[in-house]
Design a protein around this motif. Structure first.
Motif, mmCIF file in Angstrom:
data_model
loop_
_atom_site.group_PDB
_atom_site.id
_atom_site.type_symbol
_atom_site.label_atom_id
_atom_site.label_comp_id
_atom_site.label_asym_id
_atom_site.label_seq_id
_atom_site.Cartn_x
_atom_site.Cartn_y
_atom_site.Cartn_z
ATOM 1 N N HIS A 58 -72.296 -43.282 27.915
ATOM 2 C CA HIS A 58 -72.533 -41.965 27.315
ATOM 3 C C HIS A 58 -73.985 -41.824 26.869
ATOM 4 C CE1 HIS A 58 -68.244 -40.508 26.594
ATOM 5 N NE2 HIS A 58 -68.154 -41.609 27.324
ATOM 6 N N TYR A 59 -74.537 -42.880 26.300
ATOM 7 C CA TYR A 59 -75.941 -42.893 25.886
ATOM 8 C C TYR A 59 -76.844 -42.641 27.092
ATOM 9 C CZ TYR A 59 -80.373 -44.871 24.212
ATOM 10 O OH TYR A 59 -81.692 -45.066 23.885
ATOM 11 N N ALA A 60 -76.587 -43.376 28.179
ATOM 12 C CA ALA A 60 -77.402 -43.224 29.394
ATOM 13 C C ALA A 60 -77.232 -41.826 29.984
ATOM 14 C CB ALA A 60 -77.020 -44.291 30.413
ATOM 15 N N ALA A 61 -76.025 -41.292 29.929
ATOM 16 C CA ALA A 61 -75.793 -39.942 30.452
ATOM 17 C C ALA A 61 -76.565 -38.905 29.651
ATOM 18 C CB ALA A 61 -74.306 -39.625 30.438
ATOM 19 N N ALA A 62 -76.590 -39.068 28.344
ATOM 20 C CA ALA A 62 -77.326 -38.124 27.502
ATOM 21 C C ALA A 62 -78.834 -38.217 27.741
ATOM 22 C CB ALA A 62 -77.013 -38.379 26.029
ATOM 23 N N ARG A 63 -79.295 -39.377 28.146
ATOM 24 C CA ARG A 63 -80.712 -39.529 28.493
ATOM 25 C C ARG A 63 -81.010 -39.032 29.895
ATOM 26 N NH1 ARG A 63 -83.858 -44.333 25.723
ATOM 27 N NH2 ARG A 63 -85.481 -43.136 26.728
ATOM 28 N N GLY A 64 -79.955 -38.744 30.665
ATOM 29 C CA GLY A 64 -80.133 -38.248 32.017
ATOM 30 C C GLY A 64 -80.119 -39.326 33.080
ATOM 31 N N ALA A 65 -79.835 -40.582 32.695
ATOM 32 C CA ALA A 65 -79.857 -41.695 33.649
ATOM 33 C C ALA A 65 -78.576 -41.788 34.466
ATOM 34 C CB ALA A 65 -80.090 -43.013 32.919
ATOM 35 N N VAL A 66 -77.461 -41.320 33.899
ATOM 36 C CA VAL A 66 -76.168 -41.365 34.575
ATOM 37 C C VAL A 66 -75.591 -39.958 34.557
ATOM 38 C CG1 VAL A 66 -73.820 -42.295 34.464
ATOM 39 C CG2 VAL A 66 -75.743 -43.737 33.821
ATOM 40 N N ALA A 67 -75.089 -39.515 35.690
ATOM 41 C CA ALA A 67 -74.474 -38.188 35.752
ATOM 42 C C ALA A 67 -72.969 -38.317 35.566
ATOM 43 C CB ALA A 67 -74.778 -37.534 37.091
ATOM 44 N N LEU A 68 -72.461 -37.782 34.476
ATOM 45 C CA LEU A 68 -71.030 -37.760 34.220
ATOM 46 C C LEU A 68 -70.574 -36.308 34.208
ATOM 47 C CD1 LEU A 68 -70.634 -40.342 31.323
ATOM 48 C CD2 LEU A 68 -70.135 -40.672 33.738
ATOM 49 N N PRO A 69 -69.439 -36.012 34.850
ATOM 50 C CA PRO A 69 -69.002 -34.612 34.903
ATOM 51 C C PRO A 69 -68.666 -34.034 33.534
ATOM 52 C CG PRO A 69 -67.356 -36.070 35.874
ATOM 53 C CD PRO A 69 -68.565 -36.902 35.577
ATOM 54 N N TRP A 70 -68.168 -34.856 32.610
ATOM 55 C CA TRP A 70 -67.748 -34.322 31.308
ATOM 56 C C TRP A 70 -68.841 -34.413 30.249
ATOM 57 C CZ3 TRP A 70 -65.844 -38.839 33.361
ATOM 58 C CH2 TRP A 70 -66.176 -39.991 32.690
ATOM 59 N N LEU A 71 -69.981 -35.005 30.621
ATOM 60 C CA LEU A 71 -71.064 -35.131 29.647
ATOM 61 C C LEU A 71 -72.375 -34.829 30.358
ATOM 62 C CD1 LEU A 71 -71.796 -35.982 26.737
ATOM 63 C CD2 LEU A 71 -72.164 -38.263 27.614
ATOM 64 N N ARG A 72 -72.817 -33.596 30.227
ATOM 65 C CA ARG A 72 -74.077 -33.219 30.854
ATOM 66 C C ARG A 72 -75.201 -33.397 29.856
ATOM 67 N NH1 ARG A 72 -72.128 -27.868 31.595
ATOM 68 N NH2 ARG A 72 -70.033 -28.342 32.161
ATOM 69 N N ASP A 73 -76.421 -33.309 30.337
ATOM 70 C CA ASP A 73 -77.589 -33.427 29.470
ATOM 71 C C ASP A 73 -77.512 -32.363 28.385
ATOM 72 O OD1 ASP A 73 -81.207 -33.287 30.035
ATOM 73 O OD2 ASP A 73 -80.018 -33.833 28.290
ATOM 74 N N PRO A 74 -77.400 -32.784 27.118
ATOM 75 C CA PRO A 74 -77.237 -31.806 26.036
ATOM 76 C C PRO A 74 -78.401 -30.826 25.922
ATOM 77 C CG PRO A 74 -76.857 -34.028 25.228
ATOM 78 C CD PRO A 74 -77.364 -34.143 26.625
ATOM 79 N N ARG A 75 -79.581 -31.235 26.344
ATOM 80 C CA ARG A 75 -80.730 -30.345 26.199
ATOM 81 C C ARG A 75 -80.600 -29.106 27.073
ATOM 82 N NH1 ARG A 75 -85.913 -34.104 25.300
ATOM 83 N NH2 ARG A 75 -84.775 -35.928 24.663
ATOM 84 N N SER A 76 -80.042 -29.254 28.262
ATOM 85 C CA SER A 76 -79.950 -28.102 29.154
ATOM 86 C C SER A 76 -78.961 -27.063 28.634
ATOM 87 C CB SER A 76 -79.559 -28.560 30.552
ATOM 88 O OG SER A 76 -78.273 -29.119 30.524
ATOM 89 N N ALA A 77 -77.957 -27.488 27.900
ATOM 90 C CA ALA A 77 -76.937 -26.570 27.400
ATOM 91 C C ALA A 77 -77.315 -25.956 26.057
ATOM 92 C CB ALA A 77 -75.598 -27.301 27.290
ATOM 93 N N LEU A 78 -78.257 -26.524 25.373
ATOM 94 C CA LEU A 78 -78.616 -26.031 24.040
ATOM 95 C C LEU A 78 -79.558 -24.834 24.137
ATOM 96 C CD1 LEU A 78 -79.289 -29.413 22.235
ATOM 97 C CD2 LEU A 78 -77.269 -27.985 22.075
ATOM 98 N N GLY A 79 -79.394 -23.962 23.197
ATOM 99 C CA GLY A 79 -80.314 -22.828 23.109
ATOM 100 C C GLY A 79 -81.661 -23.284 22.583
ATOM 101 N N THR A 80 -82.604 -22.366 22.525
ATOM 102 C CA THR A 80 -83.955 -22.727 22.093
ATOM 103 C C THR A 80 -83.971 -23.240 20.657
ATOM 104 O OG1 THR A 80 -84.358 -20.441 21.443
ATOM 105 C CG2 THR A 80 -85.081 -21.092 23.633
#
Length: 163
Positions: A58-80
């Motif tokens: 999950h840590y690696a997925a949040a950093r963008g190193a691993v692509a998981l379908p249920w855990l996308r990069d939080p930065r792309s989904a967050l508003g400004t």
């Protein structure tokens, strides 16, 4: 031989941390009660290592190193506004790593803030593994050690007492 049991326990904890659909704490209590010949510290280390291995995904997925379908990069989904918060937390974590380590220790031991949410957040703010892992390992081993030892303590305490 106890090694297969510890490998099984670690595997269940790993899978349970990837997709948290059941409580590893309840599984640990069940193992401690049904397999009293297994040492509590072995169960605690097995559960902690399996769960932390899964949380690192999950840590690696949040950093963008691993692509998981249920855990996308939080930065792309967050508003400004939330993206700004993530950036401020990145700066804070770089300036005060001991504070972050204390939060990780509390989260991994007592669950506040929830450890399941903290690990991906740590990846999103790029908290270094050298700050994340030591308190996380210590906290998880303490947490699961207390849980694993509790059934044996109550059994020994009330052994021979008829209700």
């Amino acid at each position: 031989m106890e090694l297969p049991w510890f490998v099984l326990v670690a595997g269940v904890a790993f899978l349970g941390s990837l997709a948290p659909i059941f409580s590893v704490e309840l599984y640990l209590v069940g193992m401690a009660v049904t397999r009293p010949e297994l040492p509590w510290w072995g169960l605690a280390l097995s559960i902690a290592s399996g769960q932390l291995a899964g949380k690192l995904v999950h840590y690696a997925a949040a950093r963008g190193a691993v692509a998981l379908p249920w855990l996308r990069d939080p930065r792309s989904a967050l508003g400004t506004r939330l993206t700004g918060l993530v950036r401020r937390l990145e700066i804070l974590s770089a300036q005060r790593p001991w504070t972050c380590a204390a939060v990780v220790l509390g989260s991994s031991t007592v669950g506040l803030p929830p450890f399941t949410l903290l690990v991906p957040a740590a990846g999103a703010i790029r908290l270094p593994l050298r700050v994340l892992l030591p308190p996380a390992v210590l906290g998880r081993v303490l947490r699961f050690g207390v849980i694993a030892a509790t059934p044996g303590v109550f059994h020994d305490l009330y052994l021979g007492v008829v209700p």
